[in-house]
Design an enzyme around this catalytic site. Structure first.
Site, short mmCIF file in Angstrom:
data_model
loop_
_atom_site.label_atom_id
_atom_site.label_comp_id
_atom_site.label_asym_id
_atom_site.label_seq_id
_atom_site.Cartn_x
_atom_site.Cartn_y
_atom_site.Cartn_z
N HIS A 1 20.03 30.31 11.58
CA HIS A 1 18.55 31.06 11.30
C HIS A 1 17.90 31.56 12.37
O HIS A 1 17.64 31.20 13.23
CB HIS A 1 17.81 30.09 10.55
CG HIS A 1 16.59 30.37 9.93
ND1 HIS A 1 16.42 30.89 8.85
CD2 HIS A 1 15.26 30.56 10.59
CE1 HIS A 1 15.24 31.35 8.59
NE2 HIS A 1 14.39 31.10 9.78
N HIS B 1 14.98 35.69 7.11
CA HIS B 1 16.12 35.34 7.86
C HIS B 1 16.53 36.68 8.07
O HIS B 1 17.09 37.27 7.21
CB HIS B 1 16.99 34.38 6.77
CG HIS B 1 18.20 34.28 7.45
ND1 HIS B 1 18.83 32.92 7.36
CD2 HIS B 1 19.26 34.76 7.87
CE1 HIS B 1 19.98 32.58 8.00
NE2 HIS B 1 20.32 33.69 8.24
N HIS C 1 18.54 39.80 8.79
CA HIS C 1 19.62 40.49 7.86
C HIS C 1 19.56 41.88 8.20
O HIS C 1 18.57 42.66 8.08
CB HIS C 1 19.41 40.08 6.41
CG HIS C 1 18.02 40.40 5.74
ND1 HIS C 1 17.11 39.56 6.09
CD2 HIS C 1 17.75 41.49 5.19
CE1 HIS C 1 16.10 40.25 5.17
NE2 HIS C 1 16.45 41.33 4.97
N ASN D 1 14.68 45.24 8.33
CA ASN D 1 13.20 45.13 8.45
C ASN D 1 12.83 43.95 9.29
O ASN D 1 12.91 42.73 9.34
CB ASN D 1 12.73 45.00 6.93
CG ASN D 1 12.81 46.29 6.08
OD1 ASN D 1 12.96 47.28 6.56
ND2 ASN D 1 13.47 45.92 4.87
N ASP E 1 23.69 42.63 -2.32
CA ASP E 1 22.21 42.53 -2.79
C ASP E 1 22.02 42.31 -4.09
O ASP E 1 22.53 43.15 -4.97
CB ASP E 1 21.47 43.75 -2.12
CG ASP E 1 19.90 43.51 -1.99
OD1 ASP E 1 19.34 43.41 -0.99
OD2 ASP E 1 19.43 43.29 -2.84
N GLY F 1 7.90 45.46 5.75
CA GLY F 1 8.61 45.22 4.45
C GLY F 1 9.77 44.12 4.22
O GLY F 1 10.49 43.87 3.34
P1 AMP Z 1 14.23 42.47 3.01
O1 AMP Z 1 12.81 43.20 2.13
O2 AMP Z 1 14.51 43.23 4.12
O3 AMP Z 1 13.56 41.11 3.55
O4 AMP Z 1 15.08 42.31 2.00
C1 AMP Z 1 15.53 41.31 1.45
C2 AMP Z 1 16.64 41.53 0.38
O5 AMP Z 1 17.25 40.48 0.05
C3 AMP Z 1 16.12 42.49 -0.93
O6 AMP Z 1 17.06 43.69 -0.96
C4 AMP Z 1 16.58 41.50 -2.02
O7 AMP Z 1 16.89 42.23 -3.27
C5 AMP Z 1 17.61 40.66 -1.46
N1 AMP Z 1 17.77 39.57 -1.93
C6 AMP Z 1 16.89 38.38 -2.21
N2 AMP Z 1 17.38 37.15 -2.77
C7 AMP Z 1 18.69 37.41 -3.12
C8 AMP Z 1 19.92 36.80 -3.21
N3 AMP Z 1 19.47 35.23 -3.80
N4 AMP Z 1 21.05 37.32 -2.96
C9 AMP Z 1 21.21 38.67 -2.76
N5 AMP Z 1 20.15 39.24 -2.42
C10 AMP Z 1 18.90 38.70 -2.40
ZN ZN Z 2 17.53 31.02 7.04
#
Ligand code: AMP
Ligand code: ZN
Length: 110
Positions: free
Chosen positions: A46, A97, A99, A86, A30, A92
Site C-alpha cells: 500500500h 492506493h 495505481h 492521478n 477497471d 481526480g
Molecule cells: P482514480 O480516480 O485514479 O482513483 O481511479 C480509480 C479507478 O478504480 C476508477 O477508474 C474505478 O472505476 C476503479 N475501480 C474502483 N473500484 C474498483 C474495483 N473493485 N475493481 C476494479 N476497478 C475499480
Molecule cells: Zn491499499
C-alpha cells in the site's frame, strides 16, 4: 492497509479480473472502463499515491513501468496506449492506493 479496496484485491479478498500478477504487482481490469482496454496496475504494497514512493522504492518504481509495458504487450496494445496516475484528490484520485491506468483502444484528446 485495512479498508483499502485495492489492498483487498491484492490479497484476493475481493474479486477482480486479473490480467497480470507478480510477487509485488497486480494488474486488473477497471470496473468502469473509460476505453476498450482499461487496466489498473498496482503495487501490492500500500502506497497512497506516487508521492509516497521513497528512494528505497526505486526498484518497485522501475518494475511498475516495465510491467505496464509488459501488460500492454500481453493485451495486444503495445505502442498504442496511455499510462497515467492521478496523484491526489485534486487530480481526480478516488481510490487512495497507488495505481496506474493503462488505457487503449480509442482516440484520446491530448
Ligand atoms: P482514480 O480516480 O485514479 O482513483 O481511479 C480509480 C479507478 O478504480 C476508477 O477508474 C474505478 O472505476 C476503479 N475501480 C474502483 N473500484 C474498483 C474495483 N473493485 N475493481 C476494479 N476497478 C475499480
Ligand atoms: Zn491499499
Amino acid at each position: 492497509m485495512d479498508n483499502c479496496i485495492f489492498c483487498k484485491i491484492a490479497k484476493g479478498e475481493l474479486p477482480a479480473d486479473i490480467v497480470y500478477e507478480t510477487a509485488d504487482l497486480l494488474a486488473f481490469r477497471d470496473i468502469n472502463p473509460q476505453a476498450p482496454t482499461h487496466v489498473l496496475l498496482i503495487p501490492k504494497k500500500h502506497f497512497k499515491f506516487l508521492d509516497e514512493l521513497q528512494k528505497d522504492d526505486k526498484m518497485l518504481a522501475g518494475e511498475l513501468l516495465l510491467a505496464a509495458s509488459e501488460v500492454a504487450a500481453k493485451l495486444g496494445v503495445a505502442g498504442g496506449y496511455k499510462l497515467l496516475t492521478n496523484c491526489g484528490e485534486e487530480a481526480g484520485q478516488v481510490v487512495p492506493h497507488l495505481h496506474f491506468h493503462l488505457l487503449a483502444g480509442k482516440k484520446f484528446i491530448p
